[in-house]
Scaffold this active site. Sequence first.
Site, PDB file in Angstrom:
ATOM      1  N   GLU A   1     -13.362   2.853   3.097  1.00 49.96           N
ATOM      2  CA  GLU A   1     -12.186   3.404   3.959  1.00 49.96           C
ATOM      3  C   GLU A   1     -13.033   4.198   5.327  1.00 49.96           C
ATOM      4  O   GLU A   1     -12.374   3.889   6.317  1.00 49.96           O
ATOM      5  CB  GLU A   1     -11.555   4.603   3.353  1.00 49.96           C
ATOM      6  CG  GLU A   1     -10.685   4.367   2.240  1.00 49.96           C
ATOM      7  CD  GLU A   1     -11.348   3.994   0.821  1.00 49.96           C
ATOM      8  OE1 GLU A   1     -12.816   3.958   0.680  1.00 49.96           O
ATOM      9  OE2 GLU A   1     -10.782   3.577  -0.304  1.00 49.96           O
TER      10      GLU A   1
ATOM     11  N   ASP B   1      -6.539   4.490   6.012  1.00 48.54           N
ATOM     12  CA  ASP B   1      -7.914   3.811   6.021  1.00 48.54           C
ATOM     13  C   ASP B   1      -8.062   2.785   4.896  1.00 48.54           C
ATOM     14  O   ASP B   1      -9.242   2.553   4.386  1.00 48.54           O
ATOM     15  CB  ASP B   1      -8.763   4.934   5.728  1.00 48.54           C
ATOM     16  CG  ASP B   1      -8.511   5.838   4.516  1.00 48.54           C
ATOM     17  OD1 ASP B   1      -7.491   5.374   3.588  1.00 48.54           O
ATOM     18  OD2 ASP B   1      -9.120   6.757   4.159  1.00 48.54           O
TER      19      ASP B   1
ATOM     20  N   HIS C   1      -4.591   6.572 -12.651  1.00 49.50           N
ATOM     21  CA  HIS C   1      -4.289   5.148 -11.409  1.00 49.50           C
ATOM     22  C   HIS C   1      -4.310   3.896 -12.351  1.00 49.50           C
ATOM     23  O   HIS C   1      -5.116   3.778 -13.304  1.00 49.50           O
ATOM     24  CB  HIS C   1      -5.524   5.167 -10.473  1.00 49.50           C
ATOM     25  CG  HIS C   1      -5.375   4.322  -9.388  1.00 49.50           C
ATOM     26  ND1 HIS C   1      -5.319   2.902  -9.688  1.00 49.50           N
ATOM     27  CD2 HIS C   1      -5.143   4.496  -8.071  1.00 49.50           C
ATOM     28  CE1 HIS C   1      -5.329   2.474  -8.110  1.00 49.50           C
ATOM     29  NE2 HIS C   1      -5.169   3.350  -7.494  1.00 49.50           N
TER      30      HIS C   1
ATOM     31  N   HIS D   1      -9.958   7.985  -8.608  1.00 49.79           N
ATOM     32  CA  HIS D   1      -9.827   6.570  -8.369  1.00 49.79           C
ATOM     33  C   HIS D   1     -10.690   5.679  -7.566  1.00 49.79           C
ATOM     34  O   HIS D   1     -10.874   4.448  -7.298  1.00 49.79           O
ATOM     35  CB  HIS D   1      -8.430   6.161  -7.941  1.00 49.79           C
ATOM     36  CG  HIS D   1      -8.130   6.486  -6.911  1.00 49.79           C
ATOM     37  ND1 HIS D   1      -7.811   7.718  -6.435  1.00 49.79           N
ATOM     38  CD2 HIS D   1      -8.157   5.801  -5.360  1.00 49.79           C
ATOM     39  CE1 HIS D   1      -7.635   7.708  -4.839  1.00 49.79           C
ATOM     40  NE2 HIS D   1      -7.842   6.635  -4.371  1.00 49.79           N
TER      41      HIS D   1
ATOM     42  N   ARG E   1     -13.250   3.897  -5.103  1.00 49.13           N
ATOM     43  CA  ARG E   1     -14.280   2.665  -5.452  1.00 49.13           C
ATOM     44  C   ARG E   1     -15.726   3.179  -5.406  1.00 49.13           C
ATOM     45  O   ARG E   1     -16.370   2.638  -6.093  1.00 49.13           O
ATOM     46  CB  ARG E   1     -13.930   1.580  -4.195  1.00 49.13           C
ATOM     47  CG  ARG E   1     -13.125   0.558  -4.700  1.00 49.13           C
ATOM     48  CD  ARG E   1     -13.156  -0.715  -3.569  1.00 49.13           C
ATOM     49  NE  ARG E   1     -12.446  -1.827  -4.010  1.00 49.13           N
ATOM     50  CZ  ARG E   1     -11.052  -1.953  -4.291  1.00 49.13           C
ATOM     51  NH1 ARG E   1     -10.271  -1.068  -3.956  1.00 49.13           N
ATOM     52  NH2 ARG E   1     -10.675  -3.102  -4.732  1.00 49.13           N
TER      53      ARG E   1
ATOM     54  N   GLU F   1      -2.582   9.111  11.242  1.00 50.79           N
ATOM     55  CA  GLU F   1      -3.746   9.793  10.562  1.00 50.79           C
ATOM     56  C   GLU F   1      -5.037   9.149  11.152  1.00 50.79           C
ATOM     57  O   GLU F   1      -5.948   8.564  10.198  1.00 50.79           O
ATOM     58  CB  GLU F   1      -3.785   9.310   8.791  1.00 50.79           C
ATOM     59  CG  GLU F   1      -4.655  10.568   8.202  1.00 50.79           C
ATOM     60  CD  GLU F   1      -4.536  10.330   6.743  1.00 50.79           C
ATOM     61  OE1 GLU F   1      -5.070   9.487   6.307  1.00 50.79           O
ATOM     62  OE2 GLU F   1      -3.673  11.146   6.098  1.00 50.79           O
TER      63      GLU F   1
HETATM   64  C1  UD1 Z   1      -6.533   1.599  -2.828  1.00 47.28           C
HETATM   65  C2  UD1 Z   1      -7.257   1.816  -1.409  1.00 47.28           C
HETATM   66  C3  UD1 Z   1      -7.839   3.230  -1.335  1.00 47.28           C
HETATM   67  C4  UD1 Z   1      -6.837   4.183  -1.699  1.00 47.28           C
HETATM   68  C5  UD1 Z   1      -5.896   3.785  -2.946  1.00 47.28           C
HETATM   69  C6  UD1 Z   1      -4.977   4.719  -3.083  1.00 47.28           C
HETATM   70  C7  UD1 Z   1      -8.611   0.030  -0.395  1.00 47.28           C
HETATM   71  C8  UD1 Z   1      -9.746  -0.782  -0.305  1.00 47.28           C
HETATM   72  N1  UD1 Z   1      -8.557   0.784  -1.288  1.00 47.28           N
HETATM   73  O1  UD1 Z   1      -7.603   1.535  -3.652  1.00 47.28           O
HETATM   74  O2  UD1 Z   1      -8.299   3.478  -0.170  1.00 47.28           O
HETATM   75  O3  UD1 Z   1      -7.218   5.697  -1.684  1.00 47.28           O
HETATM   76  O4  UD1 Z   1      -5.477   2.540  -2.996  1.00 47.28           O
HETATM   77  O5  UD1 Z   1      -4.546   4.918  -4.295  1.00 47.28           O
HETATM   78  O6  UD1 Z   1      -7.627  -0.228   0.315  1.00 47.28           O
HETATM   79  N2  UD1 Z   1      -2.960  -1.625  -9.570  1.00 47.28           N
HETATM   80  C9  UD1 Z   1      -1.948  -2.014 -10.353  1.00 47.28           C
HETATM   81  N3  UD1 Z   1      -0.868  -1.541  -9.962  1.00 47.28           N
HETATM   82  C10 UD1 Z   1      -0.592  -0.845  -8.749  1.00 47.28           C
HETATM   83  C11 UD1 Z   1      -1.846  -0.619  -7.922  1.00 47.28           C
HETATM   84  C12 UD1 Z   1      -2.956  -0.892  -8.402  1.00 47.28           C
HETATM   85  O7  UD1 Z   1      -2.043  -2.795 -11.211  1.00 47.28           O
HETATM   86  O8  UD1 Z   1       0.512  -0.502  -8.539  1.00 47.28           O
HETATM   87  C13 UD1 Z   1      -4.486  -2.284 -10.113  1.00 47.28           C
HETATM   88  C14 UD1 Z   1      -4.364  -3.722  -9.820  1.00 47.28           C
HETATM   89  O9  UD1 Z   1      -5.306  -4.352 -10.768  1.00 47.28           O
HETATM   90  C15 UD1 Z   1      -5.526  -3.766  -8.702  1.00 47.28           C
HETATM   91  C16 UD1 Z   1      -6.244  -2.442  -8.547  1.00 47.28           C
HETATM   92  O10 UD1 Z   1      -5.478  -1.638  -9.319  1.00 47.28           O
HETATM   93  O11 UD1 Z   1      -6.271  -4.834  -8.409  1.00 47.28           O
HETATM   94  C17 UD1 Z   1      -6.978  -1.929  -7.444  1.00 47.28           C
HETATM   95  O12 UD1 Z   1      -5.987  -1.577  -6.451  1.00 47.28           O
HETATM   96  P1  UD1 Z   1      -6.818  -1.711  -4.987  1.00 47.28           P
HETATM   97  O13 UD1 Z   1      -5.599  -1.549  -4.140  1.00 47.28           O
HETATM   98  O14 UD1 Z   1      -7.658  -2.857  -4.736  1.00 47.28           O
HETATM   99  O15 UD1 Z   1      -7.610  -0.304  -4.921  1.00 47.28           O
HETATM  100  P2  UD1 Z   1      -7.291   1.213  -5.146  1.00 47.28           P
HETATM  101  O16 UD1 Z   1      -8.456   1.803  -6.091  1.00 47.28           O
HETATM  102  O17 UD1 Z   1      -5.928   1.292  -5.599  1.00 47.28           O
HETATM  103  N1  UDP Z   2       0.240  10.897  -6.206  1.00 49.70           N
HETATM  104  C1  UDP Z   2       1.706  10.434  -6.661  1.00 49.70           C
HETATM  105  N2  UDP Z   2       1.443  10.216  -8.259  1.00 49.70           N
HETATM  106  C2  UDP Z   2       0.263  10.282  -8.992  1.00 49.70           C
HETATM  107  C3  UDP Z   2      -0.952  10.656  -8.189  1.00 49.70           C
HETATM  108  C4  UDP Z   2      -0.793  11.112  -6.997  1.00 49.70           C
HETATM  109  O1  UDP Z   2       2.532  10.394  -6.444  1.00 49.70           O
HETATM  110  O2  UDP Z   2       0.388   9.927 -10.240  1.00 49.70           O
HETATM  111  C5  UDP Z   2       0.354  11.116  -4.950  1.00 49.70           C
HETATM  112  C6  UDP Z   2      -0.174  12.083  -4.514  1.00 49.70           C
HETATM  113  O3  UDP Z   2       0.785  13.401  -4.456  1.00 49.70           O
HETATM  114  C7  UDP Z   2      -0.430  11.984  -2.971  1.00 49.70           C
HETATM  115  C8  UDP Z   2      -1.008  10.498  -2.890  1.00 49.70           C
HETATM  116  O4  UDP Z   2      -0.219  10.061  -4.165  1.00 49.70           O
HETATM  117  O5  UDP Z   2       0.494  12.102  -1.896  1.00 49.70           O
HETATM  118  C9  UDP Z   2      -2.298  10.331  -3.062  1.00 49.70           C
HETATM  119  O6  UDP Z   2      -2.503   8.869  -3.317  1.00 49.70           O
HETATM  120  P1  UDP Z   2      -4.063   8.612  -3.788  1.00 49.70           P
HETATM  121  O7  UDP Z   2      -4.881   9.592  -4.568  1.00 49.70           O
HETATM  122  O8  UDP Z   2      -3.624   7.447  -4.801  1.00 49.70           O
HETATM  123  O9  UDP Z   2      -4.748   7.885  -2.446  1.00 49.70           O
HETATM  124  P2  UDP Z   2      -5.599   8.645  -1.600  1.00 49.70           P
HETATM  125  O10 UDP Z   2      -4.806   9.842  -1.031  1.00 49.70           O
HETATM  126  O11 UDP Z   2      -6.935   9.042  -2.096  1.00 49.70           O
HETATM  127  O12 UDP Z   2      -5.906   7.586  -0.546  1.00 49.70           O
END
Ligand code: UD1
Ligand code: UDP
Length: 384
Positions: free
Chosen positions: A134, A98, A244, A210, A212, A120
């Site tokens: 999502e 999602d 995160h 984490h 939004r 999924e």
């Molecule tokens: C995204 C997904 C969410 C998922 C989550 C898993 C969307 C809209 N959201 O949210 O569904 O649950 O990933 O974790 O697709 N960043 C880093 N390094 C990284 C990752 C993220 O610096 O490796 C920072 C960056 O500043 C980035 C921000 O995190 O802009 C947010 O990342 P983003 O993918 O937009 O949103 P998530 O909250 O991670």
């Molecule tokens: N996870 C990880 N390291 C972390 C936190 C989470 O590997 O420090 C794993 C967790 O076990 C799960 C996945 O990341 O498999 C979940 O990701 P996240 O919570 O970022 O996203 P969501 O599932 O909410 O989309």
Amino acid sequence: MDKLKVMTIFGTRPEAIKMAPLVMELERRNEIESLCCVTAQHRQMLDSVLDIFHLTPQFDLDIMEPRQTLSTITSKCLLGLEKVFQEVRPDLVLVHGDTSTTFAGALAAYYQQIAVGHVEAGLRTWDKYSPFPEEMNRSLVGRLADLHFCPTEANRRNLAAEGITKGVYVTGNTVIDALNTTVRKEHRFTSSELNELDYNGKKLLVVTCHRRENYGEPMEQIMSALRAIAERYADQVELVYPVHLSPVVQEAAHRHLDGLDNVHLIDPLQADEMHNLMSRSYLVLTDSGGLQEEAPALGKPVLVLRRETERPEAVEAGTVRIAGTRAEDIINMTAELIESKAAYETMAHAVNPYGDGCACRRIADAILYHFGRADRPPEPFASR
Ligand code: UD1
Ligand code: UDP
């Protein structure tokens, strides 16, 4: 006969963890040429998963920006994927779950009239703003997809309620396949901070947050609840929170939780470390989707830091409860599980409503069946 060209697309940590075992399964099939494209919507958190599962994508769009918006992610993915699809012309594109990568991946494939498989599929809250974005991403991909791989029977029913009945397979969730490869009793953590925790004498609370829709006031409430819990149970509890990398989350977590001896704000963990940490925990507090699936399989109670969930199966099984986002509710529900052995025992039993570890095999079988390369569809996953 030519091999089927199947391209797997993902960009964030959870997608990668859940697609990695599927990529490996596709690579084992003689009838399939497996290709992998990452958008790198996440950079470091994605690379960590690629590393642990030894995956090397053929294409990497490298789109991540600090504090990226939904529009920048979606538009960069669409433009990048258009080029990749024109170069490769897969027979099938697989997207997962999602995220914005998922939605853009399905839309970009549709624009090129390439078949889409949604892994999924069928999870719903029926509230378009929660989880945001999502819920809408998942619904839109449901309309775009030709093949729908639902983790559970309830997910299949959700699709049927929207009139989606063709190409639907109940497979279980691939996250359980991944979990079967990572959790080990003898696991040693790479950090001494985690190796030195008193797992027998203290109750380990594993936390992640984490989403939004929790930005702003809900996150303030959650973080202040975590601080209150850590302070109230300073001699009983160790709270480990791999934060995160989102700057929004980093700022809120450190502002509320820095300076407490029993709170460990650490960098995101590699997937195998996270799974092994959860397997040693007492309780998981999270707004994550993936953790809601993994912790029940490990027999760990979960309090969900959200107002609803699109994963009701473990709530029905009694191992997950919705705590909401009000500090008072989170504190009270956590306190009950820390203080009442009876309340804890009713939640702490292993259930597997999300899978039996064979989801990837079923998905690969269903793909071959759909393209006329197998006589029979796979037996559906049935939770026991
Ligand atoms: C995204 C997904 C969410 C998922 C989550 C898993 C969307 C809209 N959201 O949210 O569904 O649950 O990933 O974790 O697709 N960043 C880093 N390094 C990284 C990752 C993220 O610096 O490796 C920072 C960056 O500043 C980035 C921000 O995190 O802009 C947010 O990342 P983003 O993918 O937009 O949103 P998530 O909250 O991670
Ligand atoms: N996870 C990880 N390291 C972390 C936190 C989470 O590997 O420090 C794993 C967790 O076990 C799960 C996945 O990341 O498999 C979940 O990701 P996240 O919570 O970022 O996203 P969501 O599932 O909410 O989309």
